[in-house]
Design a protein around this motif. Structure first.
Motif, mmCIF file in Angstrom:
data_model
loop_
_atom_site.group_PDB
_atom_site.id
_atom_site.type_symbol
_atom_site.label_atom_id
_atom_site.label_comp_id
_atom_site.label_asym_id
_atom_site.label_seq_id
_atom_site.Cartn_x
_atom_site.Cartn_y
_atom_site.Cartn_z
ATOM 1 N N ASP A 219 0.847 -1.196 0.000
ATOM 2 C CA ASP A 219 0.000 0.000 0.000
ATOM 3 C C ASP A 219 0.882 1.244 0.000
ATOM 4 N N PHE A 220 0.531 2.192 -0.864
ATOM 5 C CA PHE A 220 1.235 3.472 -0.923
ATOM 6 C C PHE A 220 0.228 4.594 -0.706
ATOM 7 N N GLU A 221 0.678 5.636 -0.011
ATOM 8 C CA GLU A 221 -0.149 6.833 0.143
ATOM 9 C C GLU A 221 0.326 7.918 -0.794
ATOM 10 N N LEU A 222 -0.605 8.503 -1.512
ATOM 11 C CA LEU A 222 -0.360 9.704 -2.313
ATOM 12 C C LEU A 222 -0.928 10.888 -1.528
ATOM 13 N N THR A 223 -0.092 11.880 -1.261
ATOM 14 C CA THR A 223 -0.522 13.013 -0.441
ATOM 15 C C THR A 223 -0.170 14.331 -1.119
ATOM 16 N N VAL A 250 -2.224 7.881 -12.379
ATOM 17 C CA VAL A 250 -2.051 6.490 -11.953
ATOM 18 C C VAL A 250 -2.999 5.581 -12.734
ATOM 19 N N GLN A 251 -4.234 6.036 -12.893
ATOM 20 C CA GLN A 251 -5.219 5.241 -13.630
ATOM 21 C C GLN A 251 -4.780 4.992 -15.068
ATOM 22 N N GLY A 252 -4.150 5.977 -15.666
ATOM 23 C CA GLY A 252 -3.772 5.866 -17.078
ATOM 24 C C GLY A 252 -2.468 5.123 -17.329
ATOM 25 N N TYR A 253 -1.754 4.774 -16.257
ATOM 26 C CA TYR A 253 -0.452 4.125 -16.435
ATOM 27 C C TYR A 253 -0.582 2.611 -16.362
ATOM 28 N N ALA A 254 0.041 1.912 -17.276
ATOM 29 C CA ALA A 254 0.099 0.448 -17.252
ATOM 30 C C ALA A 254 1.543 0.024 -17.016
ATOM 31 N N VAL A 347 8.516 0.081 -7.533
ATOM 32 C CA VAL A 347 7.115 0.452 -7.750
ATOM 33 C C VAL A 347 6.854 1.845 -7.191
ATOM 34 N N ARG A 348 7.376 2.125 -6.016
ATOM 35 C CA ARG A 348 7.170 3.462 -5.434
ATOM 36 C C ARG A 348 7.739 4.543 -6.335
ATOM 37 N N LYS A 349 8.947 4.324 -6.851
ATOM 38 C CA LYS A 349 9.572 5.303 -7.727
ATOM 39 C C LYS A 349 8.782 5.475 -9.015
ATOM 40 N N THR A 350 8.236 4.385 -9.526
ATOM 41 C CA THR A 350 7.426 4.476 -10.745
ATOM 42 C C THR A 350 6.188 5.328 -10.500
ATOM 43 N N GLN A 352 5.907 7.640 -8.228
ATOM 44 C CA GLN A 352 6.377 9.011 -8.045
ATOM 45 C C GLN A 352 6.630 9.681 -9.392
ATOM 46 N N ASP A 353 7.234 8.945 -10.325
ATOM 47 C CA ASP A 353 7.485 9.491 -11.656
ATOM 48 C C ASP A 353 6.179 9.861 -12.358
ATOM 49 N N GLN A 354 5.142 9.071 -12.138
ATOM 50 C CA GLN A 354 3.872 9.322 -12.813
ATOM 51 C C GLN A 354 3.149 10.547 -12.258
ATOM 52 N N VAL A 355 3.184 10.735 -10.937
ATOM 53 C CA VAL A 355 2.390 11.805 -10.339
ATOM 54 C C VAL A 355 3.143 13.114 -10.199
ATOM 55 N N GLY A 356 4.475 13.073 -10.316
ATOM 56 C CA GLY A 356 5.247 14.310 -10.259
ATOM 57 C C GLY A 356 5.694 14.684 -8.864
ATOM 58 N N PRO A 357 6.588 15.652 -8.767
ATOM 59 C CA PRO A 357 7.250 15.990 -7.497
ATOM 60 C C PRO A 357 6.351 16.671 -6.470
#
Length: 465
Positions: A219-223, A250-254, A347-350, A352-357
């Motif tokens: 489980d990861f939290e996006l904040t 996140v939804q659009g990434y495979a 996975v966490r880094k991926t 992070q790359d998708q949602v931005g800094p």
């Protein structure tokens, strides 16, 4: 039936009792143990796992197992249990045998029957844990007791490993691997909580899945954070909107398509009997896992998408602090099932790359990742022979599960683990974690006979190295 046990189980199919027929000694013992185990309310918060472990310890002692080989390891309100069946050592390192004693909470008022009483009705055993997985606890205990009473001496040590919180934190398994490795160390492990046989709706056996890999749970939290302010003075940046934008990314990434020996073998076998475009995609993927069109078809099928990649999905949201205030933060939980061999941090880094800094991505709690277990010929051969004692001729195929069990801790610790539950069930009969959980009576007694065959195949006469 006990003597000559090894020969009788390997040379013929096991005859099981017809409805209402008299049970043999081992079946009767298994049913009695099963009934006692279902009665223990081993839900979280009840403190009943240690009580159940003590009941089992008494059964092992009565069968002749010394106290020195029976270990109950307390862990808060719960406990783990380890029982060693001493062998000659000629067959190699020990084999670990796994099940968990705890169950998911059951609310009696919602059930049609008492969930903590074993009820036999219309060809089924009903009760919480009948499927997940007090049946597994039972068949291991019953077979240890029968073999001990018969004077069976295995060619290697056999070690039962019962955990106490698989349905929640899995801390007892984590503790065993980290702090009691000497008790559970093994050449490989066999897990009652994974794999198993599938029956068609007509009751005919379709396939047996030998689970050799499972995905890690994380489980990861996006904040998102913001100074906030009065809702009558909206600002361009808003924590909730920014979180919503991140979730759409996140939804659009495979995640990339992945495979291993298990996924290829599984798709090859299942593709031969699966109809339509999904069956064709399985066959095409098995031939060439780089086939993007086949991967796309599998990705569109909820039951198959998890077999070819890591998946992450939003499961919970929270944000804001008042109806008339701009949100100072917003948070979403992202639940990921991580493909075997992929590091959790990757996975966490991926993400992070998708949602931005501007979005914080943090791992919640701890997560354990592991590689797929190799397709050991001795395990595959023994499981196949054992399955054929109860279901002659059924196809046995390696499978990877998208869910997770305690087996992932053994794999992560370098102990190859195989899900080999001997229960055959219809998909429509599976109510694990749900109301009116049940298993077919015939499949329960099949499971007793199957584990008897499997243990003697792997640690009986002729199995020494």
């Amino acid at each position: 039936m006990l003597k000559p046990l090894f020969v009788s189980l390997l040379t013929c199919s096991v005859a099981l009792p017809a409805m209402g027929a008299t049970l043999d000694a081992n079946q009767a013992r298994a049913r009695d143990i099963f009934s006692h185990l279902i009665a223990f309310k081993t839900e979280i918060g009840q403190g009943q796992v240690p009580v159940m472990a003590n009941y089992l310890a008494d059964q092992f002692r009565a069968a002749g197992f010394p106290d020195s080989d029976i270990h109950i390891i307390p862990h808060g309100e719960t406990a783990a249990m380890v029982v060693r069946y001493r062998g000659t050592g000629k067959g190699g390192k020990p084999i670990a045998l796994m099940a968990h004693m705890d169950v998911v909470t059951a609310k009696p008022e919602d059930w049609q029957r008492d969930p903590f009483k074993l009820i036999e009705e219309n060809g089924y055993f009903y009760g919480r844990g009948t499927e997940d997985i007090k049946s597994g606890v039972t068949v291991l205990a019953a077979n240890f007791i029968q073999l001990k009473k018969a004077g069976f001496v295995p060619t290697r040590d056999l070690i039962i490993v019962y955990t106490g919180d698989e349905e929640t934190s899995q801390d007892t398994m984590d503790d065993l691997v980290k702090n009691h490795r000497d008790l559970v160390d093994a050449e490989f492990a066999l897990n009652t909580d994974a794999g198993g046989g599938e029956l068609g709706e007509d009751g005919k056996p379709l396939v047996f899945g030998l689970q050799t890999a499972e995905k890690a749970y994380a489980d990861f939290e996006l904040t998102t954070r913001n100074p906030g302010g009065h809702s009558s003075l909206p600002r361009a940046d808003n924590a909730i909107y920014e979180l919503a934008d991140a979730l759409k990314k996140v939804q659009g990434y495979a995640f990339p398509v992945m495979w291993n020996d298990t996924t290829i073998a599984s798709f090859k076998a299942l593709g031969a009997t699966t109809q339509g475009k999904v069956g064709q995609a399985m066959r095409d993927f098995a031939k060439d896992p780089h086939d993007a069109a086949a991967a796309a078809v599998l990705a569109a099928e909820p039951s198959e998408v998890g077999k070819t990649r890591t998946t992450c999905v939003a499961t919970m949201l929270r944000g804001g602090h008042a109806d008339n205030a701009l949100p100072q933060s917003a948070t979403a939980n992202i639940n990921c099932r991580v493909f075997p061999g992929v590091a959790i941090e990757t996975v966490r880094k991926t993400l992070q790359d998708q949602v931005g800094p501007k979005v914080e991505v943090t791992l919640i709690g701890h997560a354990v990742a592991s590689d797929a277990s190799p397709l050991r010929p001795d395990v595959v051969d023994a499981v196949t022979k054992a399955v054929h004692t109860i279901r002659p001729g059924v196809t046995v195929t390696p499978v990877q599960e998208s869910g997770a069990t305690d087996g992932i801790y053994f794999r992560a610790a370098g102990i190859p683990t195989y899900g080999v539950n001997g229960m055959f069930m219809k998909n429509s009969d599976s109510f694990a974690h749900g109301l009116n959980e049940r298993v077919p009576v015939k499949s329960f007694y099949d499971d007793v006979a199957y584990w008897h065959a499997l243990l003697t195949l792997l640690a009986g006469p002729g199995s020494a190295k």
